[in-house]
Design an enzyme around this catalytic site. Sequence first.
Site, short mmCIF file in Angstrom:
data_model
loop_
_atom_site.label_atom_id
_atom_site.label_comp_id
_atom_site.label_asym_id
_atom_site.label_seq_id
_atom_site.Cartn_x
_atom_site.Cartn_y
_atom_site.Cartn_z
N ASP A 134 -5.13 -3.08 7.65
CA ASP A 134 -5.44 -2.55 6.32
C ASP A 134 -4.14 -2.40 5.50
O ASP A 134 -3.20 -3.16 5.70
CB ASP A 134 -6.18 -1.20 6.48
CG ASP A 134 -7.19 -0.96 5.36
OD1 ASP A 134 -6.79 -0.99 4.19
OD2 ASP A 134 -8.37 -0.74 5.66
N HIS A 184 -6.28 3.01 0.84
CA HIS A 184 -7.43 2.41 1.52
C HIS A 184 -7.29 2.48 3.05
O HIS A 184 -8.22 2.86 3.76
CB HIS A 184 -7.53 0.95 1.05
CG HIS A 184 -8.79 0.25 1.41
ND1 HIS A 184 -8.91 -0.51 2.55
CD2 HIS A 184 -9.99 0.17 0.79
CE1 HIS A 184 -10.13 -1.03 2.61
NE2 HIS A 184 -10.80 -0.62 1.54
N SER A 237 -16.23 -1.42 3.13
CA SER A 237 -14.94 -0.99 3.67
C SER A 237 -15.05 0.38 4.33
O SER A 237 -14.29 0.68 5.24
CB SER A 237 -13.91 -0.86 2.54
OG SER A 237 -13.33 -2.08 2.23
#
Length: 747
Positions: free
Chosen positions: A139, A203, A536
């Site tokens: 990520d 994220h 996600s």
Amino acid sequence: MGSKYVFLVSQIICLWLLAPLTQADQHQRETYIIYMGDRINLDIPAKSLHIEMLSGVLHSVPSHKVSEHLLYTYDNFHGCVALLTENEAKIIAGMDGVVSIFPNEKIYHHTTRSWDFMGFPQTVERSNIESDVIVGVIDTGIWPESQSFRDDGFGPPPTKWKGRCQTSLNFTCNNKIIGAQYFRADGNLSKDEVASPRDTNGHGTHTASTIAGGIVETASFLGLGEGIARGGVPSARIAVYKPCWSDEGCLQADVLAAFDAAISDGVDIISVSLGSRSHAVPYFRDPIAIGAFHAMKKGILTSASAGNKGPGLQTLSNFAPWLLSVGAATMDRKFSTKVQLDNGMVFEGISLNTFDLENKTFPLIYGGDSPDNIFSNSSESRFCKKDSLNKTLVEGKIVVCDILLRHTEDEVFVDGAAGTIMHFVEPHYYDIALSFPLPASYIRADDAARVISYTRNLTSTPFGTIHKSVEVKDTSAPYVASFSSRGPHPFSPHILKPDVIAPGVDILAAWSPVGSVSQVEGDPRSVPYTILSGTSMACPHATAVAAYVKSFHPTWSAAAIRSALMTTALPMSRATNEEAELAYGSGHINPLKAVQPGLVYDAAEGDYVKFLCSQDLDDIDIRLITGDNSTSCHQGIRNTTNNWDLNYPSIALTTSLGPFDTIFTRTVTNVGSSNSTYNVVVTTPQDQALSIKVQPSVLSFKTLGQKLSFTVRVSGSIGIRALMSASLVWDDGHHQVRSPIVVFNLS
Ligand SMILES: *[C@@H]1O[C@H](CO)[C@@H](O)[C@H](O)[C@H]1NC(C)=O
Ligand SMILES: *[C@@H]1O[C@H](CO)[C@@H](O)[C@H](O)[C@H]1NC(C)=O
Ligand SMILES: *[C@@H]1O[C@H](CO)[C@@H](O)[C@H](O)[C@H]1NC(C)=O
Ligand SMILES: *[C@@H]1O[C@H](CO)[C@@H](O)[C@H](O)[C@H]1NC(C)=O
Ligand SMILES: *[C@@H]1O[C@H](CO)[C@@H](O)[C@H](O)[C@H]1NC(C)=O
Ligand SMILES: *[C@@H]1O[C@H](CO)[C@@H](O)[C@H](O)[C@H]1NC(C)=O
Ligand SMILES: *[C@@H]1O[C@H](CO)[C@@H](O)[C@H](O)[C@H]1NC(C)=O
Ligand SMILES: *[C@@H]1O[C@H](CO)[C@@H](O)[C@H](O)[C@H]1NC(C)=O
Ligand SMILES: *[C@@H]1O[C@H](CO)[C@@H](O)[C@H](O)[C@H]1NC(C)=O
């Protein structure tokens, strides 16, 4: 709210885009990934072979400079990354031993209430080896100082761990985050990036904390979603792989390098909430499919997000049959944001509005009535597009905007406004709450018509306000989120994808304090936790359940763990998702059941190889990929192995109009109790011409690990653009091992 904000509607929802590669100059060198299958003879250093190969092609490059054109050599499979012209790439594509060569395109990264919602409370039984489970998260990196990653009470990393921590500046690992590395083959970082595994986006911190964050007593997004934040496996270890950079996305060569490192390091599960937005590409041109294939060979399951391109059909990413593909579902908690007009009318909107206007009202103006006449007219300003509004007119006002399809890349521009009231023109998705850097709410289309009419025609002094968001209960949850990508599978419609759904809407998890909460540049809010939606967010929930299963069954294969998640999933109803199994696969993950599946549908590399043969991969490629030059897709395999016979825990049949009759073969492995007898229970819709016959209808096991096979004859007749759902359950009184069966005709 005097400052200037530009926001991309698409970026807010789809943290998960693909930038098209700009057409390269014929002679300019671009980065290419060359994939040549399995590891070769370990006595010969792969790097020297790669340099030799390049030397034969890069004629214009002096021989001592050739190695500078080799950016990576992978370890766990035969492949490299090189700087080539288009012509050089074509020459390499034609060479023996090359399975695929493809340009290094970008992919983008697409509470914890969610665990309680699915009946997985904090007090659940834990394996005492949960802390030996290592989850590799590919990520944007991680924010190691987050409360969620404290390592109090953790011992040193498990002895099997072979990875490292790339400490840089002030980035350090601990006994929770046991490893961290960043990847950037071209070394070309933008000015505001630091070469470090630190997450400046947020994220990666969000996904990692959803999987394995520790227990944090009170977490919220500026008061919203307040409660205990925790990951699904709070004792598991996190290994961070950062191929994704703040706002530049992730280069495929780096994503593949991240897989390579994770496999070498000894992680147990890999989680990737990333994907491409371009057309579906064949398995061995897709770095996530390639990386996951070689991970699978080592027994490592890869859990991946299914994509955010729904609700249209055939919008999937990450659909390789050796992956766990995860779609996104809603939870029973929604965020409601009321819009109130001075005439007393109140409308229920949806958004994450953390701003409190304290009931103060502001003048309203419709975007279509405030064009900047130099650069735009009202047909553009109604969508509040970038540079379309007259700043003087909208300053200090609440602007009412019509928003086009969220997948368009239209920028919404609210310069100096006090707030914004938005609605989607069509289609009208109303299931996720978004965050904006100013007071904002999405309202329904019919309400928007009334707000616009009030603003434009009912009074000369329209005023209104936007309230702070509140939590409301959604009793119809869970259902598949509108944005979640749907099947059928683009290449092998007999493989049902997504496999499962997991919570992916309005998920609270840890955040990077330097990341923008609204994905809008200049948003001044810095928060340790935030709420996001996307596949996600769903993927890490499924990753955590896979890790939870692994902690009880450390020797299970990737396919066995996936099977456990699929056959125990909570069945979903077609009433809330008309695309049925093409939207939710086997159903909603059910962590507590997943550790005791009773039976599993196992599959090993050889099974996938047979599957690939049925997909017309040629013998040469198969031999390269398997690293075994005795493997062959000889006629026997091609003829006898239909691709619907991959030992998959679900059954899908695509067929043309009219009658169909197909026999599927499956094999189950007993992982429940040694002595057990399972009876088949088939449920078919009463109003449809669908017949399911299972042979034998009783499976009697004598030992653990025993395998028994059965056939499923699926026959009937189907109409135009129709879909029929059924299910097959093996039931021993304790375990209900369920496989969905879906037959569809979409032409
Ligand atoms: C890390 O170091 C940089 C530069 O010295 C500093 O700006 C930043 O605040 C530090 N971050 C943390 C979390 O300590
Ligand atoms: C490096 O990145 C910058 C901006 O992102 C870009 O303009 C430039 O072309 C890149 N250079 C190389 C060698 O890729
Ligand atoms: C705003 O209005 C609501 C009810 O209309 C009231 O309960 C609340 O106290 C008001 N807030 C402020 C800051 O005046
Ligand atoms: C913007 O609106 C103001 C106030 O109505 C007006 O004076 C100005 O000319 C407008 N500017 C443009 C570029 O339309
Ligand atoms: C508004 O601008 C767009 C784009 O410049 C143009 O296509 C359209 O014809 C204009 N509409 C009017 C009513 O002038
Ligand atoms: C409402 O007002 C707008 C702009 O003032 C005008 O163009 C429109 O015709 C009006 N609509 C009605 C139904 O009166
Ligand atoms: C496999 O390939 C190697 C090298 O080309 C060759 O020596 C060997 O005989 C081959 N084995 C089989 C089973 O074909
Ligand atoms: C396999 O199929 C091919 C072409 O359809 C046929 O010629 C061949 O006889 C078949 N082989 C077997 C073993 O069935
Ligand atoms: C298995 O079941 C059979 C018949 O019910 C019984 O005789 C046998 O003892 C059982 N074996 C085990 C290991 O429980």
